[in-house]
Every structure is written in C-alpha cells, then in structure tokens.
Enzyme design. Sequence first.
Site, short mmCIF file in Angstrom:
data_model
loop_
_atom_site.label_atom_id
_atom_site.label_comp_id
_atom_site.label_asym_id
_atom_site.label_seq_id
_atom_site.Cartn_x
_atom_site.Cartn_y
_atom_site.Cartn_z
N GLU A 44 3.19 4.00 -9.40
CA GLU A 44 4.48 3.79 -8.63
C GLU A 44 5.68 3.81 -9.55
OE1 GLU A 44 2.54 0.43 -5.40
OE2 GLU A 44 3.89 -0.02 -7.09
N GLU A 78 -3.10 2.89 -1.83
CA GLU A 78 -3.23 1.42 -1.79
C GLU A 78 -2.51 1.06 -0.40
OE1 GLU A 78 -0.80 -0.53 -4.70
OE2 GLU A 78 -1.27 0.62 -6.22
#
Length: 692
Positions: free
Chosen positions: A153, A309
């Site tokens: 991320e 995710e």
Amino acid sequence: MSEVSWPVAGSIAYGGDYNPEQWPREVWDEDVALMRRAGVNLVSVGIFSWAMLETEEGVFDFAWLDELLDLLHANGIAVDLGTPTVSPPAWFFAAYPQARVINADGVVQGFGSRGMASHASPEYREAIVRIAGVLAARYADHPAVVMWHIHNEYGVPVAEDFSPRAVTAFQEWLKARYGTLEGLNAAWGTAFWGQRYGRWEHVVAPAATPTIANPAMKLDWARFTDDALREVFRLERDTIRARASQPITTNFMAHQSWNTDLWKWAQEVDIVSDDHYLWSPDPEAHVALALSADLTRSVARGRPWILMEHSTSAVNWQGRNIAKMPGEMRRNALTHLGRGADGILFFQWRASRSGAEKFHSAMLPHAGAESRIFREVTELGEHLACLGEVADSRVRADVAVLYDWESMWAQDLEWRPSDALTFRERMRTYYERLWRDGVQVDFAHPDDDLSGYRLVVAPASYLLTQRSADNLTSYVAAGGTLLVASFAAAVDESDAVHTGGFGYPLRDALGVTVEEHRPLREGDEIQVATREGASITARDWTEDLVLSGAAPWAVYDASPAGGPADGAPAITRHHHGEGTGWYVSPALDVEGLAPVVAAVYADAGITPAPTPAGVEVLVRHGAEADYVVAVNHTDQEVTVPAAGTDLLTGAEVERELALPAGGVAVVRTAPVADGATLSSAGSPAETALTGS
C-alpha cells in the site's frame, strides 16, 4: 504492464495475507489444514517480516521461510511472496536515524508503527535493494512462489516526507521538469505574494506555513511524491526481475488512497491488485465498492486483476468498525468478481492476538473454525472453486467516466470557492447515478482514446490541460456524447486559471463558458426547471454561464440570494460536429441527476438497464460463454432476467432468476452478439493509451 501468466492458472485465486511469524510452529500445520478445508489456493507471505529475515544488517535467517514455503507447496497452496520493505526493522532506524520521515510540521516520525522510511534516503534505498535481491536469489525458482508482492500500500500511511534529503530531491525533480528557474517561477506564479525564487537551493517544500502554501507548489509536491514512491518501487521490482520470472505486483487502494496516480502505477506492474475496505459510515458502501472495482479494472486496462485485500467482517481503524452481516462478505467478493477480479483475497488468514490490528476480522477469526465467519469463508471457497471458467473473461462498457488523480490533487487544495464540491463527492454522485441505472462503466484518463465509448462523463475535471480538452472536443466532433459537470476546466496543469476564463478550453465542445462561480450558503437550495417542465433541487453550487452556441436545457428558478438570476441557463446542450456536449452547472444529487442523464442517454443511444433498488446484475464476457453475476443487497427476494446454468447451484435458469434476500448467483449464458456492445477484443479499456 505486459501479458503474463496468471498466478493460479485456470482458477479464481482465493486466500489472503498469511503472517505465520506471529504464531508458534505447531500452529502452521493447523493453518494449512484449515486453508485446504476452506479452498485457499494463494497466500501472501512475508510482507511485514523484515526483522525476522534480516536480523541484523547483512545477517539473514531464511530457515523459517524455507520451511513455510515447502509446507505450503506440499499442500497445494501457492505463494505471493512479499518484500518486507514497508516496515524497516528497529536496527535500521537505530543505525540510520537520518532515514526517518519528517512530517509537514517538522516532527520526526518514530519507530513502532507501520510505514516506510524516507523515500529519499540512500540508506533505505540500499537496504531495500539488498533484501529484495537476496529474496529473489533464494526463491526465484521455488515451486511455491507464483508471484512477487512488492512493499504494501504505497502512500499509506506514509507518502510525503519533508526531510532535508526529500527537499533536495524535490529541487532536482523541479529542475528536470522546468529546466530553468524562470520556467519554475512562471509555472508557479511566484510573482504573487512575492514568492519568486532566485536560486534552486532556496526552493522549499510546502511544509507548515502561516497561511496556505502556493497551490502550484503543492500540486507539484504531490506529483513529486508520487514519482518518488514509484522510483523506490522500481528499485525493488528491477532487482527482482533481474533474478525471477514470476509476475510482479503491488497492492493499490483505488479511490481510497489519494497519494498515487494509478494510471501511472498500473504501467509498472505485471498484474494489477487492489485493497478495498468498506467505509462504515456509508449505508450504501457497496456502491463505493463497485466504484473502486471498476476503477481498478480500468487502470488494468480491462485485464483481470486481483482483489488483494478486503475484510471478512469489521476492520479495526475506523471510528465505528461495523461488522458485516451474514452473507455480506460473499456479496462483496462476488461484486468484485463481477467487475473483473480473478482473485479474491483477504487481510488476513488468522486474526492477530496482539498489535494494532487484533480487532480486525480475518478468514480464521478469534472464535475459531466453528464460527459463522469461517463457515462463510469455507462456503465462499466452495463457490469460487465452481467459477474457474469465469477466469479471464472480460467486462465491456459503452460509458467512460473521466478520473484524473492530478485533478483530484488540485481540486481538493485549500481556498476553493466551496469546500462542499470535492472530487470524491462529485465522482461518487455521478457514478451512483449510473450504477442505479444499471449502466456499466469504465474509467478513463482525459487523454485516453475515447472513440470506442458512446458516452463520456466528466464529474470532476477541475484541472484539464489543453491537450485533454482538445481530446474531448475531438471526441464530440467525431460523434460522441460528452457530459461535463460543474467547475470543469477551471485551471491548467499548473493550477492557473485558463486564459479566456473558466471552462474556456471546452468552449467548442460545450458551447458555453463560466463567467462566475456562485456557490450557495450551507442549507440553501435552488430550483432548476427543465424544458420538459420538471423541477430539480440543487444545493451547494451554481454558476453564471455565457452561452456561445449551446441551448439551455434547464434554467435556474427562484434563486436564493447569491445565486444566478431567475431564468439563467443552468444545464446546456450543444451540437458540435457529429456529437453533443452537455454541461451541468448546478451541483445535483443522485436523484436530481436522473432526468438529466435520461436525456443524455437518449443522445448517446444508450438504453439503461435498471434493476430493483439495491440489486446489481453484472456481465463478464468469455470466448465461449457470458457470465451473469447477480448480487442482491436487499432483504427481499427479487427476480432478474437471466437464462442458463447457475454455476453455484447447478440449477437451470429459463428466463428469470429468483434471487433470495442477500443472495448471489453466477449464471453461464449464451454470449451476447457484438453489435451495440463493444467486443472484448476492441474494448476501449484495453486499447486506450494513457496520457498521464
């Protein structure tokens, strides 16, 4: 981004982040047995394990990872092997305190959280290349490793760094962009407030200032930060690529993280992957989920992508972490699949007992394998195992929604005419209108080839370059239909108002410019009367328009103080070449947009396919069959048109599919003949060239 082999060939990838380093060795065997029971075929490993892999600088311990990869492979579970560079070890910061990030207030960020070191730190760059290199050298040929996962991320939670090294890097970036100080001063408009620079070393970053910093500087700082993050990503990627042949990814956060321009990032990875989490305060968070999924597929240029995710239930980082209702996890997963995902993964496999995320849900929750969550996880695994034939089918769209991260960075800076008109709010409003109408969309950059789309919608194009405006004008002239929302083309790439005024670059396409923005006071409303006699309520924003060929389709009526005059044009329609340009100057909500887009659909030759409220019917197109993915977000049974075989139940569907409350279905059906619908081979999302 190149064509590469799918990490779990012929199947929908299913699994999640696996962090066995948090658990005793005996737990691993239980984990693997339960993974097999749940149908897991892919796990992400090693993302936060730098301290366990490189115990001291240059001292490595791979014994535990060797054993883990062998165990997973022996049980038929493939591995997405992560580089652990998002969280450098304590020893790194002790040895190199100068590598810590400094925030805009000048505060040095300490160790003990998640996040990266300074992207400008040579020590950090050397360390990430070292750990990536030894991992690739050791595991490039391990049969368990089917994909590489770099970092985690990017931009979350750390993107900006105001350290002296980062400021020096920013100065070098600006030299490359502008060439001379004269070019920089002109682009930034530094004559304002006496900000002119006479030496490069005097150029600063937009750290804390007495009032707002130069907006052009802040926009370039956002660009620089994005480029700097991508530069350190490439260091790792290229190190791995020199030794390994498996596809490489990093997990994006489409529409949830604002620091990274995913049009550019998607060109750097082999497979696009995304993390998505429901926003609990949103009672219709499934709409935002759909937006993020469509955006992810679009930056992947129509190719299959991986949901890297999402959560089985509640997350841990929101003010009120709302648990998902029974069946909601499955609906979320299959919505992503229906919008192009060929991988459905979660954070994480086993819930952590310690640390900041111990209240985050997991595939195997604290309640264990007899819990409702794990039963749903196992059921989802069984469903996805039935859907392997869906893999590599594609989504088609006749409508493109323009999405530009640079425009978002610029529009959401301080001191705009109204803080009610934000990029994300406008994007969500226009997207939701299309979603409710059952209109499948791609997202596109304003510089893309848009010729394959019947309709292009620009909900938030505050920053629009002349090149982009010319592209849109050519699109209309060639027969396209363009719908542009308020505050568009206000500024150029330097956040300077266009010569000619607001909206001037689109004057040919739209036949209108904006003389003055007229935001409304909070709580004020204004009525907009259409030529068909309908009345629409608008709030927050209006504009004074100057027509240059456009015809009013709606006018302002009963203006409040500060609004346009009664009878002033509010929504306009303009013929340009073979096409039509629409401009919507008031800020309309989802309901208010309904009559407007109905007229726009008619111009574009689009027939909406609305479903019962709260129901999604999505189509993926394969070489030999199409797949209808139906998702019912309501608590009532609904009926939707479909014919074929429900792959989840094996039942034959003749003409209508009865979808129970909260239910899902995936129906194999005969392929739709190409014609009005774009073919997957020529889908604009796959052939467009980004101009980012």
